[in-house]
Design an enzyme around this catalytic site. Sequence first.
Site: not given
Ligand code: GLA
Length: 380
Positions: A24-26, A161, A57, A117, A111, A216
């Site tokens: 939760h920094t990006d 990600d 799949s 994803s 999940g 989120y």
């Molecule tokens: C998910 C989001 C990322 C990031 C993380 C928390 O994976 O896709 O962009 O914000 O949560 O770090």
Amino acid sequence: MDRAGTVATSAWSAPGRVTLVGDHTDHDGGLSLPFALPLRTVVRARPRADATVRATSAVVPGEPVELSRPVARGEVEGWGAYVAGVVRVLTHSGVEVPGADLRVESAVPPGAGLSSSHALVLAVAGALADLAGATLSREDLVELARRVENDEVGVPSGVLDQLAILSARRDRLVLVDAAEDAPARTSLVACDPVGADLVILVVDTGAPHDLGDGRYAEIRADLDRVRGRLGVGSLRRFADRLGPERALEELADLGVGAREAGRSRHVITENARVAEAVRRCRAGDLAGVGPVMSASHVSMRDDLGNSHPVVDLTVDTLVSAGALGARMSGGGFGGAVVALLARERVGEAESRLTEAYAAAGLAPPGCHRVTPADGAGPVD
Ligand code: GLA
């Protein structure tokens, strides 16, 4: 290559990712330290005579996803929405996506907050682009994945990600700098747990994690409000300018709600923890990253408020079984835990987890002993 620039078959593989520290920094333009898992998604593509894209799949049995063109947004749900999103974004970017049969195989637990994803999106995109004879740069793929997640599927995720999955290298962590006032950058940090007699354990807790459920987005909205009150583009830059201590004091005096204040405090302290973890890794002290990971978990649990009782049980059990550090990884509210342990402690820690889960009436968690792996790319 055969005629029209298409190839006979193509295949891409993309790994899941775990965040060693820095969540939760990006989305605030901050720092993060993920790496790619040896658990991967592989997509094999073969051209078809018609224009349909059909995906099956091995992970999600049942009806295949069948897309006839043009594909409308929202036409497909579930995992097929990611495939449809890739077809739409590639097409809008000028790639002539041919009709194709796609076969998806994956060892990335879905999940679990391990970026299944993004692994799917990037493997489908790479395989389809290769089939079309189109060359996409890393930046193109980062932007494509962002558009699929944000605009097509409607998940307001950041860039962590896809940057991690595309930049990863074996035996390296990826330092992601998502600075909001510059293009996002990555650099590699050596990480050799085996050489240090350590094990990185990734635990799929089974507590469901869903980035699309609104929580989120709520974190992002809370942080937006605080940045608005402070008149800054990112809390990371705000703390860089004032120093973390002054920044935290100013935050405390701002008069925002306790939830917003806690979430902002997490972002500021988490950036500092990433910097500290990188320093320790570069000094050859991987074991020293353990306490930084545990501090990060406490910050997510108490300040950010995105943990889950089963995740906390997992972290507490691992730490009491002697882990050097443990934390939830990813977007949170459930999902996976990453822990660092001395090699001789791992077997005992895994048994203690199974016992703790059984005592809580839960099925045993999925435990994966991992080392940093290579990022996404074509495979034979
Ligand atoms: C998910 C989001 C990322 C990031 C993380 C928390 O994976 O896709 O962009 O914000 O949560 O770090």
